[in-house]
Enzyme design. Structure first.
Site, PDB file in Angstrom:
ATOM      1  N   ALA A   6       9.861 101.171  21.852  1.00 28.91           N
ATOM      2  CA  ALA A   6      10.911 101.713  22.713  1.00 28.91           C
ATOM      3  C   ALA A   6      11.739 102.727  21.942  1.00 28.91           C
ATOM      4  CB  ALA A   6      11.795 100.587  23.222  1.00 28.91           C
TER       5      ALA A   6
ATOM      6  N   GLU B  14      10.076  92.825  18.523  1.00 28.71           N
ATOM      7  CA  GLU B  14      11.403  92.746  19.141  1.00 28.71           C
ATOM      8  C   GLU B  14      12.283  91.658  18.538  1.00 28.71           C
ATOM      9  OE1 GLU B  14       8.734  94.655  22.226  1.00 28.71           O
ATOM     10  OE2 GLU B  14       8.560  93.052  20.745  1.00 28.71           O
TER      11      GLU B  14
ATOM     12  N   GLY C 113       7.157  98.065  23.114  1.00 29.85           N
ATOM     13  CA  GLY C 113       6.821  98.629  24.416  1.00 29.85           C
ATOM     14  C   GLY C 113       5.534  99.419  24.400  1.00 29.85           C
TER      15      GLY C 113
ATOM     16  N   GLU D 286       2.877  96.961  24.805  1.00 30.72           N
ATOM     17  CA  GLU D 286       2.907  96.474  26.185  1.00 30.72           C
ATOM     18  C   GLU D 286       2.277  97.491  27.130  1.00 30.72           C
ATOM     19  OE1 GLU D 286       6.716  93.527  26.485  1.00 30.72           O
ATOM     20  OE2 GLU D 286       7.151  95.578  25.842  1.00 30.72           O
TER      21      GLU D 286
END
Length: 692
Positions: free
Chosen positions: A66, A128, A105, A108
């Protein structure tokens, strides 16, 4: 080629659409990247000639996570969950092509593709937890469907990336491509899917790996117990376990919804804000205000270390690990033999844990030279003195070193407290001298206080600052003062700890308050571990302190089985009634009335003077920024990362709260608590250390 937006384009090769993301340096999931992914899949979907889509990234990595600079700010569409749904629900196969690091992310995103291909050097992961978060875009729901609950939680709770080869073995990656030919390999793989009329394999639909954990809560309880000590005080890890359990027990959409709710709650938590502060603080510490990228540096090809004791040996290991040859100089063969045996044993213990091969141990030991001849340091590019804290001895060594070291060699002292300028003055080249304060054990602790002397040249400072990460350290540049940043602040805490036990608190109570706060140990347990007799002499002892009395009784810490605590054969501590009697008698003799002291007062009297001293350090310019002080305490002293460091903690509590309490203590206990001018200024303005 069609430009989708500022960071993405689309090309079509035969029947394969190639969506390329190019957002340097790490293709983080900014709004533009999210939009580029969405547009790319939509345009490929709308093109009747396209039968499959490949997502690939330009530069050195796939999407590395992210864009955490967006955390805490208003979200902008398209939102990541919507992008992932669009990829996963595409009517044509989507292949994610991975290189570099696919993290958070970014990983993901890859998990929502129908297939994944990677070069062998690629790494995947969900880090994370290191930011006080859990994966928030389906990571806790999709990964266990591919690899099972235990492996998924190992990945999520460690935050450590795993290799593409492991990913292939676990079934996370479907194929490996040749290094340097990822795009070609991904297109060929997509064409093979088209030819085989391969199905759209959605990870969300997989259930076989979850079935093995269904109805078995003991699996999750075992994982909790295994990680309880490591994650003491942290909030996010329990949420991660709960979210993976939801993957087992709930329908996919409900599991994702709950995962997102937990992620958002953690995102707003003080702990996550603290951990994100530390993330940025560590990177900021590497920047020195007047040292630009064009400042020249010196090559460091060989290092000399003076002293083969615990610190000298640990310091040497950092350079040996980095492939840099080291020469250790000692004054006796016995000291050399003892030092090298400790280094050898440390490496062998690491090998026993599987972290090194014996061939690697031999290679590192092969880079080590041992000598009694001071002149052997003549070819070193950097010499680090690591003898005990005696100014007279250090001056003598540097005077001698000045005549031996080659011109341009960097001369460093591993002093913990002493004046680097005074040490430098013993040479004719003070511009080549600085402090390199390693923390014990030096081969483990990540902090390196780089002490900039008054005459230290910019080239010397830039060289050591650039060297720090190469030897696995986080370098923080500090100025010359007694104790620099870390030990100067520690002295404030130690003073109050000593006063508190005379006023009525017990050593065990004081230590417990700090361990409950999140520190690994309190001041009295730390003193026992280090040895109460460090710097103490039986000849000069006058029984004028509790330490004097304990040492005179032979209670010198863990090594003697007794100090502030009593110890059994396994060095397990228990409070000592005898020591408490000594403290009460000493306090009575000094006319100090004892009383019950609350945990809250103990915490405030230990922590707030440290914050106050940190403010003085900033006032004096001995640290560049408040976040540097936080890095020192997190990396060097075990300050809990989820509290962000002492200066961040002050901002969390509120500077007016800290100031008011210091003034209250000043009125009761004297000017040791006099507030720093900077603290008063910031509090009056409603400011904070992080924004000062």
């Amino acid at each position: 080629m069609t430009a989708l937006n500022a960071v993405a384009d689309l090309t079509v090769e035969d029947e394969v659409a190639i969506v390329t993301i190019n957002s340097p340096p790490v293709n983080a999931l900014s709004r533009d990247v999210r939009e580029g992914l969405m547009l790319g899949v939509e345009k490929a979907e709308a093109d009747a000639t396209v039968k499959a889509t490949v997502i690939v990234c330009a530069g050195r990595t796939f999407i590395a996570g992210a864009d955490i600079t967006e955390f805490g700010k208003p979200h902008a569409a398209p939102y990541l969950p919507d992008v992932l749904d669009r990829i996963e629900n595409a009517k044509k196969p989507v292949v994610a092509a991975l290189h570099g690091t696919a993290l958070g992310g970014g990983f993901e995103v890859a998990l929502t593709a129908h297939y994944r291909i990677a070069v062998p050097s690629a790494k995947c992961g969900l880090p994370e937890i290191k930011l006080g978060l859990i994966p928030g875009a389906g990571g806790t729901q999709r990964l266990p469907r591919l690899v099972g609950v235990e492996t998924a939680l190992e990945v999520i709770l460690s935050g450590t990336p795993f290799s593409a080869r492991d990913a292939k073995q676990w079934g996370v990656v479907d194929a490996l491509a040749e290094e340097g030919k990822l795009a070609e390999g991904a297109v060929a793989f997509a064409k093979s899917l088209i030819a085989a009329r391969a199905p759209l394999k959605k990870v969300r639909d997989r259930d076989e790996k979850l079935a093995a954990a269904r109805g078995k809560p003991e699996i999750f309880e075992a994982i909790r117990q295994a990680h309880a000590k490591k994650f003491r005080g942290f909030e996010a890890w329990e949420k991660a376990i709960l979210s993976v359990k939801n993957a087992v027990d709930l329908p996919f959409d409900e599991g994702v919804e709950r995962e997102r709710a937990m992620f958002m709650a953690l995102l707003g938590s003080t702990q996550s804000k603290a951990q994100r502060h530390v993330f940025f603080a560590e990177r900021a510490a590497a920047k020195i205000a007047d040292i630009g990228p064009d400042t020249p540096t010196k090559p460091i090809a060989r290092v000399g270390v003076i002293g083969a004791g615990t610190m000298g040996g640990g310091i040497a290991m950092n350079f040996l690990n980095a492939g840099i040859p080291v020469t250790i100089v000692e004054t006796s063969k016995e000291a050399l033999d003892r030092g090298v045996s400790i280094i050898q044993r440390n490496y062998e213990n690491t090998a026993k844990k599987g972290r090194l091969t014996m061939a690697e141990v031999e290679a590192r030991m092969g880079r080590l030279s041992l000598t009694l001849d001071f002149r052997a340091l003549a070819e070193a590019d950097l010499v680090i003195e690591a003898v005990y804290e005696s100014m007279d001895l250090k001056k003598l060594i540097f005077e001698k070193l000045d005549g031996v070291a080659k011109p341009g060699a960097i001369l460093a002292s591993n002093t913990s407290y002493l004046n680097v300028d005074a040490i430098a003055a013993a040479t004719k080249r003070p511009e080549d001298v600085l402090g390199m304060h390693f923390f014990s054990p030096a081969n483990v602790m990540r902090l390196l206080e780089i002490v900039r002397g008054e005459k230290t040249s910019k080239t010397v400072l830039a060289t050591v600052a650039a060297l720090a990460p190469k030897i696995g350290k986080v370098g923080v540049t500090v100025g010359v003062c007694y104790g620099f940043v870390g030990n100067r602040m520690l002295a404030e805490r130690q003073r109050e700890a000593g006063k508190l036990i005379l006023e009525g608190a017990t050593p065990a109570q004081v230590d417990r308050v700090l361990t409950d706060f999140g520190l690994p140990m309190g001041p009295f347990a730390m003193s026992d571990l280090a040895g109460l007799d460090i710097g103490w002499s039986a000849e000069t002892s006058k029984g004028e302190s509790i330490r004097d009395i304990l040492c005179e009784e032979g209670r010198r810490g863990q090594k003697t089985g007794a100090g502030f605590y009593d110890y059994d054969e396994q060095r397990n501590a228990k409070p000592s009634a005898h020591v408490e009697t000594i403290i009460r008698a000493f306090a009575a003799a000094k006319g100090i009335a004892q009383r019950d002291i609350t945990d809250a007062e103990i915490l405030e009297r230990l922590i707030y003077p440290m914050i106050n001293e940190g403010a003085k350090i900033l006032e004096e310019g001995k640290a560049q920024r408040a976040s540097d002080i936080d890095v020192v305490w997190i990396m060097g002293y075990g300050w809990p990362v989820y509290r962000g460091g002492p200066m961040f903690y002050a901002d969390t509590v509120g500077l007016n709260t800290v100031l008011d309490k210091l003034k209250e203590f000043q009125a009761k206990f004297g000017d040791d608590f006099r507030p720093a001018a900077l603290l008063e200024k910031l509090a009056a303005a409603g400011g904070s250390f992080s924004k000062a």
